[in-house]
Motif scaffolding. Structure first.
Motif, short mmCIF file in Angstrom:
data_model
loop_
_atom_site.label_atom_id
_atom_site.label_comp_id
_atom_site.label_asym_id
_atom_site.label_seq_id
_atom_site.Cartn_x
_atom_site.Cartn_y
_atom_site.Cartn_z
N GLY A 61 -17.05 18.09 -12.27
CA GLY A 61 -17.27 17.82 -10.86
C GLY A 61 -18.64 17.21 -10.60
N GLU A 81 -19.60 17.20 -4.43
CA GLU A 81 -18.30 17.80 -4.13
C GLU A 81 -18.45 19.30 -3.85
OE1 GLU A 81 -15.18 15.02 -6.57
OE2 GLU A 81 -16.58 16.22 -7.77
N GLY A 92 -11.60 21.59 -9.89
CA GLY A 92 -10.79 20.53 -10.47
C GLY A 92 -9.57 21.02 -11.23
#
Length: 248
Positions: free
Chosen positions: A214, A218, A243
């Motif tokens: 990631g 995010e 994720g």
């Protein structure tokens, strides 16, 4: 995000990649941001985003108390506390007493001290939001990660207890649990463990359904959501930003 404009947001580990990205996002949302970090802000990164900065070792109670008092005096009583600060100690059963003191002093102790001295400010405001950073490491066992994982499990437990303790004061407490995020801390850990950075990035990426690590931004977006009025009915929860790591 609704309800963040002019709110005072205190972020520990504020010069780390996750803490700083969160500071950037909170500033973009209209918050007055305070970054706290054990390192000095030699590059004036806080000023770049219009944030305040205080150097502090949050594992030291006197220092944590002083920093929190400075926030209230210089900026105002805090509405939001985001605990990203962490020590990265990766040991198994061979961990020494000093290893445990080092990892616990910040990940559990520092997180707890910050809440202790910021919560009274939130009560003055009639409520607030605390976001404690855990990890996917707070859900699963990982090889030779016992020291680190134990603290990340503990942070989830602290969060659920504090959510109950502080609900009467309209203070929400939640945990943000990232998967592997490509940060300087990730790179430094590879160097410390004598691992090939690119090979380790590929290995870590393959652990996630999205087949990549990631980005700090995010995780910061998720932190902004939990701090905002859009999450007004969320407390005592774990928000996983991984994720698909834990879905595998």
């Amino acid at each position: 995000m609704r309800g963040l404009k002019n709110k005072i947001a205190v972020i520990t580990g504020g010069l780390g990649d996750l803490g700083y990205a969160t500071g950037v996002r909170m500033a973009e949302e209209g918050c007055r941001v305070v970054l706290l970090d054990i390192h000095s802000d030699s590059d004036n990164r806080a000023a770049t985003i219009g944030a305040y900065f205080w150097p502090v070792d949050i594992s030291n109670e006197q220092a944590a108390q002083f920093a929190c008092a400075a926030v209230e005096k210089e900026v105002g009583p805090a509405h939001i506390l985001i605990n990203t600060a962490a020590r990265f100690v990766f040991k198994g059963v061979e961990a020494t007493a000093e290893d445990w003191r080092e990892v616990n002093s910040v990940n559990i102790g520092g997180t707890s001290l910050m809440a202790k001295y910021i919560v009274p400010q939130m009560k003055k405001n009639g409520g607030g939001s605390i976001i404690n950073f855990s990890s996917v490491s707070g859900f699963v066992g990982q090889l030779n990660f016992a020291t680190y994982n134990a603290t990340k499990f503990a942070i989830r437990g602290l969060t659920k207890c504090w959510a109950q303790d502080l609900a009467p004061f309209n203070i929400r407490v939640n945990t943000l649990c990232p998967g592997y995020i490509y940060t300087k801390a990730f790179v430094d850990s590879c160097v410390k463990l004598d691992l090939d950075i690119e090979a380790e990035n590929e290995r870590a990426s393959a652990m996630h359904l999205l087949n990549r690590q990631g980005k700090p931004e995010e995780v910061a977006a998720a932190a902004a959501f939990l701090a905002s009025d859009d999450a007004s009915f969320i407390t005592g929860s774990d928000l996983v930003v991984d994720g698909g790591y834990l879905a595998k």
